[in-house]
Enzyme design. Structure first.
Site, PDB file in Angstrom:
ATOM      1  N   TYR A 188       0.857  -1.192   0.000  1.00 55.74           N
ATOM      2  CA  TYR A 188       0.000   0.000   0.000  1.00 55.74           C
ATOM      3  C   TYR A 188       0.887   1.235   0.000  1.00 55.74           C
ATOM      4  CZ  TYR A 188      -3.477   3.419   1.697  1.00 55.74           C
ATOM      5  OH  TYR A 188      -4.305   4.507   1.838  1.00 55.74           O
TER       6      TYR A 188
ATOM      7  N   ASP B 264       9.141   2.745  -0.196  1.00 51.82           N
ATOM      8  CA  ASP B 264       8.085   3.354   0.605  1.00 51.82           C
ATOM      9  C   ASP B 264       8.317   2.910   2.049  1.00 51.82           C
ATOM     10  OD1 ASP B 264       5.915   4.204   1.980  1.00 51.82           O
ATOM     11  OD2 ASP B 264       4.431   3.514   0.533  1.00 51.82           O
TER      12      ASP B 264
ATOM     13  N   LYS C  72       4.362   8.613   9.045  1.00 49.65           N
ATOM     14  CA  LYS C  72       4.117   7.983  10.348  1.00 49.65           C
ATOM     15  C   LYS C  72       5.113   8.430  11.439  1.00 49.65           C
ATOM     16  CE  LYS C  72       0.991   4.610   8.525  1.00 49.65           C
ATOM     17  NZ  LYS C  72       0.971   3.903   7.262  1.00 49.65           N
TER      18      LYS C  72
HETATM   19  C1  LIG Z   1       0.348   4.426   5.959  1.00 51.28           C
HETATM   20  C2  LIG Z   1       1.061   4.199   4.684  1.00 51.28           C
HETATM   21  C3  LIG Z   1       0.931   5.069   3.587  1.00 51.28           C
HETATM   22  C4  LIG Z   1      -0.070   6.180   3.557  1.00 51.28           C
HETATM   23  O1  LIG Z   1       0.163   7.142   4.521  1.00 51.28           O
HETATM   24  P1  LIG Z   1      -1.053   8.110   4.970  1.00 51.28           P
HETATM   25  O2  LIG Z   1      -0.403   9.068   5.894  1.00 51.28           O
HETATM   26  O3  LIG Z   1      -2.072   7.217   5.594  1.00 51.28           O
HETATM   27  O4  LIG Z   1      -1.566   8.749   3.731  1.00 51.28           O
HETATM   28  C5  LIG Z   1       1.745   4.866   2.498  1.00 51.28           C
HETATM   29  N1  LIG Z   1       2.622   3.853   2.454  1.00 51.28           N
HETATM   30  C6  LIG Z   1       2.779   2.997   3.487  1.00 51.28           C
HETATM   31  C7  LIG Z   1       3.785   1.908   3.389  1.00 51.28           C
HETATM   32  C8  LIG Z   1       1.981   3.130   4.616  1.00 51.28           C
HETATM   33  O5  LIG Z   1       2.109   2.240   5.607  1.00 51.28           O
END
Ligand SMILES: *Cc1c(COP(=O)(O)O)cnc(C)c1O
Length: 437
Positions: free
Chosen positions: A146, A241, A274
């Site tokens: 994601y 990511d 995060k």
């Molecule tokens: C949480 C997450 C996102 C999205 O971040 P948001 O602040 O919720 O938009 C993107 N990539 C990864 C790997 C994530 O865990």
């Protein structure tokens, strides 16, 4: 709790009148596991309390950011001080420079970063930058990873490697995902085939190096090595990511974990979120100078944000980074997290229930199956009904894990050995019930 006294239920009913599904992010609605979502009133350390004043040991930590636990005094103080100086200026501040310096000092694969407000925004901007910097349109993503909800990323695999993806959300036109190639995680042969077919057109390969959005699945070292080699060979940018793994699995992120096995290993771009905001809306993306200089106002790739580099969020992020940089921080966090996973394993083993788990730093996952899955289709073979029983059994015993089996879990510095022990005791009771069912 009788129905009329359940404040969570009352709030959920009110919420559903004014907010779609009663929540501002779908997983919070408990749709996968059933039951009433807990409305959180307050949190402190490793715990939060719901609208009925029920206390829970918190293993979601706001889905990752709360690595210090809730209400860490140094972070609270930094935020309170920042608030008094103003909420937002729409002009640069010294604190943004400090935070950028602090991030770059810890993640040396990047020379520059740009701060934004959410992981979605950071991943979306990283892709635009990768496309702008390479002059190519296509991108690779992996099933089960994601990267936020940008249109081009809401996509599932098409019928073959020659075809591109199909949207997974209504409202995303097929044309918007026509450049996105979706591959199976940890599948080297398929990756090689995709590069053989499309290599010269692929702007970037985006990957969660330790995937936390299909529970917890590591990219194998040989797979990651091949990703790096093929990207280098074809002039494709390897984008990590690390919104979840950054500052969560290690101070240098998952890339530092892969660099242990693959000396000199670096991604070309990194997406963070995060933990870097410590619970405030803050995210970032960064790369080497030559790539980042394509970004406006220096270059032709447009990207902007009214609240980007927000002074209160950056204060929260900086204070969090300072705390997690203290010597031994990750050793202690890893020890507690492994202890939790090992305790759950022993508890499940004692009941003869299939179980396996894994962790890195303060991030963990477990599966109600006997072998760790390597890709999304395997993750999805988990017994959902049994997971839901486990989830509710733990919730009833004051342990709050992610309300869906395809989510990772998080331990914070505030979790004590006693909290871990209490969690294992609760799990032992639930496993016993599941074992006799
Ligand atoms: C949480 C997450 C996102 C999205 O971040 P948001 O602040 O919720 O938009 C993107 N990539 C990864 C790997 C994530 O865990």
């Amino acid at each position: 709790m009788t129905q009329q006294h359940d404040q969570n239920q009352t709030l959920f009913e009110r919420a559903r009148h004014v907010i779609p599904g009663g929540v501002n992010s779908p997983v919070r609605a408990f749709k996968a596991v059933g039951g009433t979502p807990r409305f959180i009133k307050r949190a402190q350390g490793a715990y939060f309390w719901d609208a009925n004043d029920q206390k829970y040991i918190d293993y979601i930590g706001s889905w990752g950011p709360m690595i210090l636990g809730h209400g860490h005094p140094a972070v609270v103080e930094a935020v309170q001080k920042a608030v008094l100086d103003g909420f937002s200026f729409g002009a640069p501040t010294e604190r943004e420079v400090e935070l950028a310096e602090a991030i770059l000092a810890r993640v040396p694969s990047m020379d520059m970063v740009r701060l934004v407000s959410s992981g979605t925004e950071a991943a979306m901007s990283a892709i635009r930058l990768a496309r702008g910097a390479t002059g190519r349109n296509k991108l690779i993503k992996f099933e089960g990873c994601y990267h936020g909800h940008a249109d081009a990323l809401l996509v599932k695999a098409g019928s073959g490697l020659a075809t591109f993806g199909n949207p997974t959300s209504a409202g995303v036109p097929p044309e918007v995902v026509q450049h996105t190639l979706v591959l199976e995680y940890n599948h080297v042969a398929q990756l090689e085939e995709a590069f053989a077919l499309h290599g010269k057109d692929i702007a970037c390969l985006m990957i969660e190096p330790i995937a936390g959005n299909m529970n917890f699945v590591r990219a194998s070292v040989p797979f990651m090595k091949r990703c790096r080699e093929l990207c280098t060979e074809h002039g494709t940018l390897l984008v990590f990511d690390e919104v979840m793994t950054g500052f969560r699995v290690a101070l240098g992120g998952a890339q530092s974990v892969y660099a242990r096995a693959l000396p000199g290993f670096e991604p070309d771009m990194t997406v963070l979120g995060k933990v870097i905001g410590g619970g405030m809306p803050l995210a970032a993306f960064g790369a080497k100078r030559a790539v980042m200089e394509h970004l406006a106002p220096l270059g032709a790739v447009y990207q902007a944000g009214t609240l980007s580099g927000n002074p209160v969020a950056t204060a929260c992020g900086l204070a969090t980074l300072q705390q997690i940089s203290q010597p031994g921080f990750y050793d202690d966090l890893s020890r507690k997290t492994s202890q939790l996973v090992a305790g759950l394993q022993a508890a499940a083993d004692a009941q003869g229930l299939p179980f396996c788990g894994d962790s890195e730093g303060g991030m963990f996952g477990f599966f109600l199956m006997s072998e760790l899955p390597q890709n999304y289709p395997k993750v999805m073979t988990t017994n959902g009904a049994r997971f839901n029983q486990l989830f509710h059994g733990l919730l009833d015993r004051g342990v709050y894990i992610a309300p869906a089996l395809y989510e990772a879990g998080f331990v914070s510095a505030a979790h004590s050995d006693a909290d871990i022990e209490q969690t294992i005791v609760a799990a032992t009771e639930v496993f016993r019930l599941l074992g006799s069912a």
